[in-house]
Design a protein around this motif. Structure first.
Motif, PDB file in Angstrom:
ATOM      1  N   LEU A  71      63.167  70.660 127.880  1.00 22.37           N
ATOM      2  CA  LEU A  71      62.900  71.998 128.402  1.00 22.37           C
ATOM      3  C   LEU A  71      63.786  72.205 129.620  1.00 22.37           C
ATOM      4  CD1 LEU A  71      61.514  74.675 128.977  1.00 22.37           C
ATOM      5  CD2 LEU A  71      59.504  73.407 129.800  1.00 22.37           C
ATOM      6  N   VAL A  72      64.881  72.935 129.426  1.00 25.87           N
ATOM      7  CA  VAL A  72      65.738  73.297 130.547  1.00 25.87           C
ATOM      8  C   VAL A  72      65.076  74.473 131.242  1.00 25.87           C
ATOM      9  CG1 VAL A  72      68.005  74.181 131.240  1.00 25.87           C
ATOM     10  CG2 VAL A  72      67.827  72.498 129.386  1.00 25.87           C
ATOM     11  N   SER A  73      64.808  74.341 132.514  1.00 24.29           N
ATOM     12  CA  SER A  73      64.056  75.371 133.228  1.00 24.29           C
ATOM     13  C   SER A  73      64.724  76.729 133.125  1.00 24.29           C
ATOM     14  CB  SER A  73      63.862  74.983 134.699  1.00 24.29           C
ATOM     15  OG  SER A  73      65.111  74.788 135.325  1.00 24.29           O
ATOM     16  N   SER A  74      63.914  77.745 133.015  1.00 27.43           N
ATOM     17  CA  SER A  74      64.390  79.120 132.889  1.00 27.43           C
ATOM     18  C   SER A  74      65.177  79.541 134.125  1.00 27.43           C
ATOM     19  CB  SER A  74      63.190  80.057 132.704  1.00 27.43           C
ATOM     20  OG  SER A  74      63.570  81.409 132.863  1.00 27.43           O
ATOM     21  N   SER A  75      66.121  80.450 133.929  1.00 29.56           N
ATOM     22  CA  SER A  75      66.905  80.976 135.048  1.00 29.56           C
ATOM     23  C   SER A  75      66.253  82.209 135.661  1.00 29.56           C
ATOM     24  CB  SER A  75      68.320  81.345 134.568  1.00 29.56           C
ATOM     25  OG  SER A  75      68.258  82.325 133.547  1.00 29.56           O
ATOM     26  N   GLU A  76      65.144  82.657 135.073  1.00 38.60           N
ATOM     27  CA  GLU A  76      64.505  83.888 135.538  1.00 38.60           C
ATOM     28  C   GLU A  76      63.444  83.565 136.598  1.00 38.60           C
ATOM     29  OE1 GLU A  76      63.713  86.843 132.385  1.00 38.60           O
ATOM     30  OE2 GLU A  76      64.567  85.355 131.014  1.00 38.60           O
ATOM     31  N   VAL A  77      63.924  83.448 137.830  1.00 37.73           N
ATOM     32  CA  VAL A  77      63.039  83.121 138.951  1.00 37.73           C
ATOM     33  C   VAL A  77      61.944  84.174 139.065  1.00 37.73           C
ATOM     34  CG1 VAL A  77      62.914  82.758 141.441  1.00 37.73           C
ATOM     35  CG2 VAL A  77      64.913  81.958 140.156  1.00 37.73           C
ATOM     36  N   GLY A  78      60.709  83.710 139.198  1.00 32.14           N
ATOM     37  CA  GLY A  78      59.571  84.617 139.275  1.00 32.14           C
ATOM     38  C   GLY A  78      58.826  84.718 137.957  1.00 32.14           C
ATOM     39  N   GLN A  85      55.178  77.569 130.418  1.00 27.63           N
ATOM     40  CA  GLN A  85      53.877  77.315 129.798  1.00 27.63           C
ATOM     41  C   GLN A  85      53.911  77.648 128.309  1.00 27.63           C
ATOM     42  OE1 GLN A  85      50.906  79.403 132.122  1.00 27.63           O
ATOM     43  NE2 GLN A  85      51.493  78.315 133.995  1.00 27.63           N
ATOM     44  N   ASN A  86      54.627  78.711 127.952  1.00 27.93           N
ATOM     45  CA  ASN A  86      54.779  79.063 126.532  1.00 27.93           C
ATOM     46  C   ASN A  86      55.448  77.930 125.765  1.00 27.93           C
ATOM     47  OD1 ASN A  86      53.660  81.597 126.940  1.00 27.93           O
ATOM     48  ND2 ASN A  86      55.628  82.642 127.137  1.00 27.93           N
ATOM     49  N   VAL A  87      56.483  77.346 126.375  1.00 27.26           N
ATOM     50  CA  VAL A  87      57.207  76.239 125.732  1.00 27.26           C
ATOM     51  C   VAL A  87      56.298  75.019 125.587  1.00 27.26           C
ATOM     52  CG1 VAL A  87      59.130  74.618 125.957  1.00 27.26           C
ATOM     53  CG2 VAL A  87      59.459  77.030 126.540  1.00 27.26           C
ATOM     54  N   ILE A  88      55.573  74.688 126.640  1.00 25.74           N
ATOM     55  CA  ILE A  88      54.697  73.515 126.619  1.00 25.74           C
ATOM     56  C   ILE A  88      53.602  73.667 125.569  1.00 25.74           C
ATOM     57  CG2 ILE A  88      53.014  72.199 127.973  1.00 25.74           C
ATOM     58  CD1 ILE A  88      54.793  72.992 130.464  1.00 25.74           C
ATOM     59  N   ASP A  89      53.022  74.851 125.512  1.00 20.62           N
ATOM     60  CA  ASP A  89      51.962  75.100 124.512  1.00 20.62           C
ATOM     61  C   ASP A  89      52.504  74.924 123.097  1.00 20.62           C
ATOM     62  OD1 ASP A  89      50.139  75.656 126.511  1.00 20.62           O
ATOM     63  OD2 ASP A  89      50.328  77.844 126.333  1.00 20.62           O
ATOM     64  N   ALA A  90      53.697  75.467 122.853  1.00 18.89           N
ATOM     65  CA  ALA A  90      54.291  75.369 121.519  1.00 18.89           C
ATOM     66  C   ALA A  90      54.667  73.932 121.187  1.00 18.89           C
ATOM     67  CB  ALA A  90      55.520  76.276 121.429  1.00 18.89           C
ATOM     68  N   ALA A  91      55.151  73.194 122.182  1.00 17.21           N
ATOM     69  CA  ALA A  91      55.517  71.791 121.961  1.00 17.21           C
ATOM     70  C   ALA A  91      54.288  70.964 121.603  1.00 17.21           C
ATOM     71  CB  ALA A  91      56.194  71.232 123.212  1.00 17.21           C
TER      72      ALA A  91
END
Length: 283
Positions: A71-78, A85-91
């Motif tokens: 999971l490369v952290s999103s670039s959309e700060v905020g 959390q969406n990625v973790i739930d899906a994983a």
């Protein structure tokens, strides 16, 4: 099967290049927001799947069959915490056996405002009961070297980091570390890696090095945080992000970007790219 999110981004693409050195292309999945922009990845022979952090339905499909996921952290700060959390739930739903997450250096004690969403993500990972490993990446040297053209034009490198020591590393170093963790035969679940460059420097020292390598006199001008943010806004950086960048410099002044553990070089099996070599490349 190893999946890499944000694969069309600079870090994600480099991770895949490093994975290909030890892993067959048909065992690597490039997870991207827009598959139409992933032609270069397809040419590498890896499978490309749509995976949009803001569209959970795409994540559920994209993660099917994956054993490990970066999971490369999103670039959309905020918006990062919710997207992660969406990625973790899906994983978790997909039965991923190891999730590696790119956090920030010393997230739990960092004075940088950027750390807040990373801490929230790390906490969510722990609560989600997903096997995970945290890659706490320090500052990218490229973050500062992007200012070299302006420094040469104005004969000044500006910031608000004071005498804070910065232990940055190249994006390539961090990408190699991620690939090393994802392919390591030793158990990785539960580990937290504090990753930083072997060298530490102040922005005044960086300015002096740019001067030496360019043949120009580049002085470091230390500003108040608010003034630095205004200058960044003046060159077209949106105000919210300008504030984040200025806050990060202030965090550096407080030691937030310093680390001398050499964990990164140990992980990749070589010294991290030298600051001078990166300055030369930028010039």
């Amino acid at each position: 099967m190893i999946g890499v999110t944000g694969a069309t981004g600079q870090l994600g693409h480099l991770v895949i290049e490093h994975l290909l050195k030890t892993t067959a292309a048909n065992n690597i999945v490039a997870l991207v927001r827009n598959p139409q922009k992933a032609t270069a990845l397809k040419e590498l022979g890896v499978e490309v799947r749509e995976a949009d952090y803001t569209k959970p339905a795409t994540l559920t499909t994209a993660f099917a069959g994956l054993d490990k996921l970066l999971l490369v952290s999103s670039s959309e700060v905020g918006q990062r915490a919710t997207q992660h959390q969406n990625v973790i739930d899906a994983a978790k739903a997909a039965g991923v056996k190891l999730l590696a997450y790119t956090s920030i250096l010393h997230a739990d004690t960092s004075p940088l405002s950027l750390a807040q969403e990373h801490v929230a993500t790390e906490n969510y990972l722990r609560a989600a009961d997903v096997p995970y490993v945290v890659l706490r990446n320090g500052w990218y040297t490229e973050n500062y070297l992007a200012s070299v053209p302006a420094a040469l034009a104005n004969q000044a490198f500006i910031g608000c980091a004071g005498e804070g020591k910065i232990s940055s590393a190249s994006r390539n170093d961090y990408a190699q570390a991620a690939a090393a963790v994802l392919t390591n035969s030793a158990p990785q679940a539960g580990k937290v890696y504090e990753l930083s460059g072997d060298e530490s420097y102040t922005l005044a020292e960086l300015s002096a090095m740019i001067s030496e390598e360019s043949g120009n006199t580049i002085r470091y001008v230390n500003m108040a945080e608010a003034d630095f943010a205004k200058v960044l806004e003046g060159v077209g950086i949106p105000a919210p992000f300008a504030a984040v960048l200025a806050d990060s410099d202030t965090g550096a002044a407080k030691g937030g970007l310093f680390d001398d553990s050499h964990t990164l070089s140990k992980l990749i099996g070589r010294p991290t790219d030298s600051l001078r070599s990166l300055v030369k490349a930028a010039l």
